[in-house]
Each structure stands twice: as structure tokens, then as C-alpha cells.
Design an enzyme around this catalytic site. Structure first.
Site, PDB file in Angstrom:
ATOM      1  N   LYS A  22       0.784  -1.258   0.081  1.00  0.00           N
ATOM      2  CA  LYS A  22       0.154  -0.116  -0.069  1.00  0.00           C
ATOM      3  C   LYS A  22       0.837   1.285   0.067  1.00  0.00           C
ATOM      4  O   LYS A  22       0.909   2.275  -0.792  1.00  0.00           O
ATOM      5  CB  LYS A  22      -0.885  -0.031   1.294  1.00  0.00           C
ATOM      6  CG  LYS A  22      -1.581   1.250   1.378  1.00  0.00           C
ATOM      7  CD  LYS A  22      -2.469   1.575   2.779  1.00  0.00           C
ATOM      8  CE  LYS A  22      -1.752   1.618   4.032  1.00  0.00           C
ATOM      9  NZ  LYS A  22      -1.258   2.942   4.077  1.00  0.00           N
ATOM     10  N   ASN A  23       1.982   1.317   0.855  1.00  0.00           N
ATOM     11  CA  ASN A  23       2.739   2.593   0.992  1.00  0.00           C
ATOM     12  C   ASN A  23       3.623   2.580  -0.047  1.00  0.00           C
ATOM     13  O   ASN A  23       4.143   3.899  -0.249  1.00  0.00           O
ATOM     14  CB  ASN A  23       3.527   2.385   2.394  1.00  0.00           C
ATOM     15  CG  ASN A  23       2.563   2.727   3.479  1.00  0.00           C
ATOM     16  OD1 ASN A  23       1.312   2.849   3.589  1.00  0.00           O
ATOM     17  ND2 ASN A  23       2.944   2.625   4.770  1.00  0.00           N
ATOM     18  N   CYS A 117      -4.573  12.912  13.117  1.00  0.00           N
ATOM     19  CA  CYS A 117      -5.067  11.852  12.618  1.00  0.00           C
ATOM     20  C   CYS A 117      -4.933  11.132  14.290  1.00  0.00           C
ATOM     21  O   CYS A 117      -4.505  11.435  15.006  1.00  0.00           O
ATOM     22  CB  CYS A 117      -4.664  11.043  11.499  1.00  0.00           C
ATOM     23  SG  CYS A 117      -2.968  10.454  11.855  1.00  0.00           S
ATOM     24  N   ARG A 122       0.972  14.875  13.209  1.00  0.00           N
ATOM     25  CA  ARG A 122       1.549  14.685  11.768  1.00  0.00           C
ATOM     26  C   ARG A 122       1.521  16.054  10.866  1.00  0.00           C
ATOM     27  O   ARG A 122       0.752  16.044   9.959  1.00  0.00           O
ATOM     28  CB  ARG A 122       0.663  13.495  11.194  1.00  0.00           C
ATOM     29  CG  ARG A 122       0.497  12.284  11.987  1.00  0.00           C
ATOM     30  CD  ARG A 122       0.021  11.187  11.313  1.00  0.00           C
ATOM     31  NE  ARG A 122       1.029  10.439  10.183  1.00  0.00           N
ATOM     32  CZ  ARG A 122       0.502   9.534   9.584  1.00  0.00           C
ATOM     33  NH1 ARG A 122      -0.668   8.886   9.821  1.00  0.00           N
ATOM     34  NH2 ARG A 122       1.119   8.690   8.592  1.00  0.00           N
ATOM     35  N   PRO A 123       2.471  16.748  11.465  1.00  0.00           N
ATOM     36  CA  PRO A 123       2.552  18.218  10.314  1.00  0.00           C
ATOM     37  C   PRO A 123       3.107  17.844   9.228  1.00  0.00           C
ATOM     38  O   PRO A 123       3.504  16.683   8.932  1.00  0.00           O
ATOM     39  CB  PRO A 123       3.347  18.906  11.215  1.00  0.00           C
ATOM     40  CG  PRO A 123       4.172  17.978  12.012  1.00  0.00           C
ATOM     41  CD  PRO A 123       3.473  16.844  12.480  1.00  0.00           C
ATOM     42  N   VAL A 124       3.232  18.664   8.034  1.00  0.00           N
ATOM     43  CA  VAL A 124       3.863  18.610   6.898  1.00  0.00           C
ATOM     44  C   VAL A 124       4.675  19.609   6.664  1.00  0.00           C
ATOM     45  O   VAL A 124       5.022  20.139   5.484  1.00  0.00           O
ATOM     46  CB  VAL A 124       2.708  18.547   5.816  1.00  0.00           C
ATOM     47  CG1 VAL A 124       1.753  17.452   5.563  1.00  0.00           C
ATOM     48  CG2 VAL A 124       1.738  19.957   5.963  1.00  0.00           C
ATOM     49  N   ASP A 308       4.854   0.725  12.140  1.00  0.00           N
ATOM     50  CA  ASP A 308       3.877   0.137  11.603  1.00  0.00           C
ATOM     51  C   ASP A 308       3.465  -1.228  12.019  1.00  0.00           C
ATOM     52  O   ASP A 308       2.465  -1.901  11.598  1.00  0.00           O
ATOM     53  CB  ASP A 308       3.559   0.318   9.963  1.00  0.00           C
ATOM     54  CG  ASP A 308       3.127   1.609   9.564  1.00  0.00           C
ATOM     55  OD1 ASP A 308       2.855   2.497  10.475  1.00  0.00           O
ATOM     56  OD2 ASP A 308       3.440   1.810   8.440  1.00  0.00           O
ATOM     57  N   ARG A 401      -8.255  -0.246   4.796  1.00  0.00           N
ATOM     58  CA  ARG A 401      -7.369   0.537   4.201  1.00  0.00           C
ATOM     59  C   ARG A 401      -6.162   0.119   3.905  1.00  0.00           C
ATOM     60  O   ARG A 401      -5.455   0.357   2.879  1.00  0.00           O
ATOM     61  CB  ARG A 401      -7.032   1.634   5.001  1.00  0.00           C
ATOM     62  CG  ARG A 401      -8.334   2.579   5.454  1.00  0.00           C
ATOM     63  CD  ARG A 401      -7.481   4.092   6.060  1.00  0.00           C
ATOM     64  NE  ARG A 401      -6.506   4.405   5.605  1.00  0.00           N
ATOM     65  CZ  ARG A 401      -5.697   4.953   6.420  1.00  0.00           C
ATOM     66  NH1 ARG A 401      -5.703   5.020   7.912  1.00  0.00           N
ATOM     67  NH2 ARG A 401      -4.488   5.465   5.927  1.00  0.00           N
TER      68      ARG A 401
HETATM   69  C1  UD1 Z   1       4.609   6.948   6.613  1.00  0.00           C
HETATM   70  C2  UD1 Z   1       3.865   5.903   6.057  1.00  0.00           C
HETATM   71  C3  UD1 Z   1       3.163   5.461   7.741  1.00  0.00           C
HETATM   72  C4  UD1 Z   1       4.417   5.166   8.652  1.00  0.00           C
HETATM   73  C5  UD1 Z   1       5.420   6.134   8.697  1.00  0.00           C
HETATM   74  C6  UD1 Z   1       6.419   6.250   9.512  1.00  0.00           C
HETATM   75  C7  UD1 Z   1       2.645   6.020   4.185  1.00  0.00           C
HETATM   76  C8  UD1 Z   1       1.530   6.333   3.144  1.00  0.00           C
HETATM   77  N1  UD1 Z   1       2.600   6.174   5.210  1.00  0.00           N
HETATM   78  O1  UD1 Z   1       3.698   8.124   6.780  1.00  0.00           O
HETATM   79  O2  UD1 Z   1       2.320   4.313   7.552  1.00  0.00           O
HETATM   80  O3  UD1 Z   1       3.715   4.927  10.080  1.00  0.00           O
HETATM   81  O4  UD1 Z   1       5.512   6.644   7.270  1.00  0.00           O
HETATM   82  O5  UD1 Z   1       7.078   5.014   9.136  1.00  0.00           O
HETATM   83  O6  UD1 Z   1       3.740   5.780   3.630  1.00  0.00           O
HETATM   84  N2  UD1 Z   1       6.768  14.788  10.652  1.00  0.00           N
HETATM   85  C9  UD1 Z   1       7.028  16.255  10.819  1.00  0.00           C
HETATM   86  N3  UD1 Z   1       6.681  17.016   9.784  1.00  0.00           N
HETATM   87  C10 UD1 Z   1       6.717  16.540   8.606  1.00  0.00           C
HETATM   88  C11 UD1 Z   1       6.542  15.529   8.217  1.00  0.00           C
HETATM   89  C12 UD1 Z   1       6.715  14.487   9.149  1.00  0.00           C
HETATM   90  O7  UD1 Z   1       7.271  16.583  11.840  1.00  0.00           O
HETATM   91  O8  UD1 Z   1       6.361  17.315   7.502  1.00  0.00           O
HETATM   92  C13 UD1 Z   1       6.924  13.766  11.789  1.00  0.00           C
HETATM   93  C14 UD1 Z   1       5.811  13.207  11.699  1.00  0.00           C
HETATM   94  O9  UD1 Z   1       4.739  13.584  12.840  1.00  0.00           O
HETATM   95  C15 UD1 Z   1       6.140  11.837  12.568  1.00  0.00           C
HETATM   96  C16 UD1 Z   1       7.703  11.586  11.762  1.00  0.00           C
HETATM   97  O10 UD1 Z   1       8.066  12.774  11.416  1.00  0.00           O
HETATM   98  O11 UD1 Z   1       6.454  11.945  13.725  1.00  0.00           O
HETATM   99  C17 UD1 Z   1       7.760  10.427  10.587  1.00  0.00           C
HETATM  100  O12 UD1 Z   1       6.588  10.868   9.735  1.00  0.00           O
HETATM  101  P1  UD1 Z   1       6.587  10.543   8.555  1.00  0.00           P
HETATM  102  O13 UD1 Z   1       7.915   9.582   8.107  1.00  0.00           O
HETATM  103  O14 UD1 Z   1       6.441  11.768   7.524  1.00  0.00           O
HETATM  104  O15 UD1 Z   1       5.276   9.573   8.012  1.00  0.00           O
HETATM  105  P2  UD1 Z   1       4.342   9.545   6.758  1.00  0.00           P
HETATM  106  O16 UD1 Z   1       5.111   9.796   5.764  1.00  0.00           O
HETATM  107  O17 UD1 Z   1       3.291  10.356   7.155  1.00  0.00           O
END
Ligand code: UD1
Length: 426
Positions: A22-23, A117, A122-124, A308, A401
């Protein structure tokens, strides 16, 4: 809402074929936005997250066509919208991955902020900071990210992530393929799904080196072309079925998988006393002999123990001899399954927001429980398979999902499992 009913306490024996990841599929499908030619993908899992992404792409004007159950074709030659709407993005955070490709190819886009969520804030910010360094103008207004480039193309940049982020690495990688000049991503995520995306982008004509390492170098090209790519097996699904064998003290052959993608988990399972042998196309996992003992784990980015798989290993720890400790370092709210497992008589102490002690030797009893997120659901299914009596797992739409045909796969190994359908399927 559908529920899953399990009468547990029986060892499982059989063979499970693992579906496509999926990922991996989510970013790779999104990469179709980088070209107007056809991207043809094999081994795409039949999951609700994939259907959600298809809806988002269709809303942008991408032609999405199914060739067989797991083969899809995508063509983004008639994009007529650059907006990913909140209604769709809020249901799946990975939708935010349309940002990099749309911006780099068309120079503008508007994507809803995904928001928090169940498993954390989970910021971006990493995604946005990287694209800003590449010359994007970014404004956040009314819950949307408005991104544009003054010059026609993004510009290559040197980017160092302060912590590893899978999604930010993917968005930046896709954006860099069509940017002008060289982009270097330091502290890039190294998950196998990143390699899969990078390999697909290379077959589309991207110039990427350092694949498999934490430093990716991308020389931007003028355009990408179509390609045919096969998605790697889902490593988290493989781990989940391995734990299903161990927790029920049965044996399952897990095939169509890549053992090298789950080395950290295999090491943990072996150290717990689970018997694992490589077989053609995968591995055989056994908990026969009832010799499972506790262990301490820390979740961390790949190649570490995956967050995960944390809920699933917690279920196994409940049945182990001796205590185990889990330190969750990726997400701050990823223990929503703890109170549900406690309802099943699991002896777990929540130490703080990031750590739990699992006491082990719990005699699990079936109970009605509620799934809070995708992997928590998998943890509850596993606990229910080991528990004596009937468990009813509510809100299994989370499970749908990420787990294709889970009832069929588990019942083929002897599980007493059925789905109580409350609403018509989409
Ligand atoms: C992806 C996976 C999810 C997995 C996660 C960690 C997909 C679709 N999802 O989620 O299943 O649990 O990796 O292996 O592939 N963070 C920030 N700022 C950002 C982005 C991330 O602070 O802009 C933080 C997040 O809150 C978290 C950490 O970084 O604490 C890692 O998150 P991230 O690796 O980005 O997870 P996802 O890509 O959302």
C-alpha cells in the site's frame, strides 16, 4: 460499519500470499502526475486507500483504468484541476503526495492540509520547507496549501531533513525529478517504499542516484515518460501474518514477499523464540512449541523496527513469557490499541506517551473492541486470534485501508473469522 467477529484460541496453519505494498502504491500512483504518458502498474493491492487516491486523481482529470484486479493504467494528459479538495484529502493523509508532482509539472496547485489523525499531530512542515527551498511560493490559507513557482520550474536545492520523513522524502523526490538542476536530499528516508518509488521514477526517465541510501541526488530532466512497473510486496502485511502464526502457536508459510525488507522484525521474532526459515519466495514462521519470550523494542525509521508493526508485536508480547518494553519514537499517540487490548485481559502498563510495559503471560479473552487506526486494527485482530472466546472488532474500515482479503487469507489458515456487514460495500 462492518465488524469482524473472531472466535480465537486455535493455532493457524497454512500459506498466505502477500499483496502489493500500500505504502509503495500510493506515491507511485501519484507519480503519474509527472508525465502525460501512460503509467502502467502491476501488483497494486485492492484496498480502500487505493480507491481514495483514484478518486483524487480522477478529480484532477487523470484517466484511471483497471486492466485486471491488480493492474491499473493511469494517464495525466488532460489535467483540468490543480486542487486536491479537503473532503478527499482528510480521509487519507497520503493524498498530500499530489503536492510535489502537481507543483513541479504545472507550477501551481492547491492541496488541503491533511490535519491530524488518530496516531498523532502529523505536520507537513518538512514537505513545505523542502519545496520552498526549491523556489516554491507557499501560502497557507483557509486550510489549504497554495503553492506556485514564479519561474516556470522549481529549482534544484540541497535539502537536509532534521528528522526522517517518508512522505516528505517522497514529495521532494518527485518534485526534484522535473526541477531545473540538481537536488540533494540528505537524511532521506530509506524505507523500501522509497526505493520502489525511485526505481519507478528512473523507469520513467528520472535521473536519481543514491537509491537505497539516506542521500538521494536527483538531476532534474525536462520531462518524464510512461513506464510499466510492478509494486513490491507489502512488508507490514508480511509481518502481520508472521505474527498471526506466532501468536496462535501455529505455522504459516508467507510467500510472494521479500524477507530482506523485514530483517529487523525477523531478528526480533527470532529473539522472542519464533522459528523462522527461509523458503522459496518467502519464509515460514512458527510459534509451535510455545517458547515465546518477552523482549524490548524501540521503533525507528528503516532499517529499524517499523512503527507500523508496533501494535502487532504488542499483541504477541502479551502472550510471551516475561515482560517486554516498547518505546515508540515515531508517533506520539500510537498506543490507542492499549485500552482495547486491556479489555481482552491484556496486562499492559502505559508508562508515558511514548512507552509501554507489556507484562506477558496474559490469558487473553475475547471481547468487543474498537479499532482506532489501521495498524491498531491489525493488532486487535491478532490478539483476538489468540484469545479464548469471541471478539467483535468494530470500525474495521480502518483495516480495509491496508489489508487485502484479510478474512479470506486468515480463514484459509483455519481462523474462525467472519465479517458482519452493517452497510453496503462501496
Ligand atoms: C509514512 C507511512 C506510515 C508510517 C510512517 C512512519 C505512508 C503512506 N505512510 O507516513 O504508514 O507509519 O511513514 O514510518 O507511507 N513529521 C513532521 N513534519 C513533517 C513530516 C513528518 O514533523 O513534515 C513527523 C511525523 O509527525 C512523524 C515523523 O515525522 O512523527 C515521521 O513521519 P513520516 O515518516 O513523514 O510519516 P508519513 O510519511 O506520514
Amino acid at each position: 460499519m462492518d465488524k469482524i467477529v473472531i472466535k480465537g484460541g486455535h493455532p493457524l496453519f497454512g500459506t498466505v500470499k502477500i499483496s502489493g505494498s500500500k505504502n509503495s502504491s500510493l506515491p507511485i500512483i501519484t507519480s503519474t502526475l509527472l508525465t502525460d504518458n501512460v503509467l502502467s502498474l502491476h501488483n497494486v493491492p485492492n484496498l480502500s486507500d487505493i480507491r481514495t487516491l483514484h478518486k483524487i486523481l480522477a478529480s484532477l482529470g487523470v484517466k484511471v483504468s483497471q486492466k485486471s484486479l491488480h493492474t491499473w493504467e493511469y494517464q495525466a494528459d488532460t489535467i483540468n484541476s490543480f486542487t486536491a479538495a479537503y473532503d478527499l484529502v482528510k480521509t487519507m493523509r497520503a493524498s498530500f503526495l499530489v503536492l510535489g508532482p502537481l507543483l513541479t509539472r504545472f507550477g501551481e496547485c492547491k492541496v488541503a492540509l491533511p490535519g491530524g489523525c488518530a496516531i498523532g499531530v502529523r505536520p507537513v512542515n518538512f514537505h513545505l520547507e523542502a519545496l520552498s527551498l526549491m523556489g516554491a511560493d507557499i501560502e497557507i490559507k483557509d486550510g489549504y496549501v497554495y503553492a506556485s513557482t514564479k519561474s516556470k520550474r522549481l529549482k534544484g536545492a540541497e535539502i537536509t531533513f532534521s528528522r526522517v520523513s517518508v512522505g516528505a522524502t517522497e514529495n521532494t523526490l518527485m518534485a526534484a525529478t522535473l526541477a531545473e538542476g540538481k537536488t540533494i536530499i540528505h537524511n532521506a528516508a530509506m524505507e523500501p517504499e522509497i526505493d520502489d518509488l525511485a526505481n519507478c521514477l528512473v523507469s520513467m526517465g528520472a535521473d536519481i542516484t543514491g537509491i537505497g541510501s539516506n542521500c538521494l541526488t536527483i538531476n532534474g530532466v525536462d520531462s518524464l515518460h510512461g513506464a510499466t512497473h510492478s509494486i513490491i510486496p507489502d512488508r507490514i502485511e508480511s509481518i502481520t501474518y508472521a505474527i498471526a502464526a506466532a501468536i496462535t502457536r501455529g505455522r504459516i508459510d508467507i510467500i510472494d514477499t521479500r524477507v530482506e525488507h523485514i530483517t529487523s522484525v525477523i531478528e526480533v521474532l527470532k529473539a522472542m523464540g519464533v522459528d523462522i526459515k527461509e523458503i522459496t519466495g518467502g519464509f515460514s514462521c512458527s510459534g509451535e512449541g510455545n517458547n515465546i519470550k518477552g523482549i524490548d523494542i524501540v521503533t525507528s525509521p528503516y532499517p529499524g523496527f517499523p512503527t507500523d508493526a508496533q501494535a502487532q508485536i504488542m499483541a504477541l508480547m502479551l502472550t510471551a513469557k516475561g515482560a517486554s518494553n516498547i518505546n515508540e519514537t515515531i508517533f506520539e499517540n500510537r498506543f490507542m490499541h492499549v485500552p482495547e487490548m486491556q479489555r481482552m485481559n491484556g496486562d499492559i502498563i502505559l508508562t508515558d506517551a511514548f512507552s509501554v510495559k507489556v507484562m506477558g503471560s496474559s490469558e487473553l479473552h475475547g471481547a468487543p473492541v474498537m479499532a482506532s487506526d489501521l495498524r491498531a486494527s491489525a493488532g486487535l485482530i491478532l490478539a483476538a486470534l489468540a484469545a479464548k472466546g469471541e471478539s467483535i472488532i468494530d470500525r474495521v474500515y480502518h483495516l480495509d485501508r491496508g489489508y487485502e482479503d484479510i478474512e479470506t487469507k486468515l480463514s484459509s489458515c483455519g481462523a474462525d473469522i467472519y465479517r458482519y456487514k452493517d452497510t453496503p460495500k462501496e
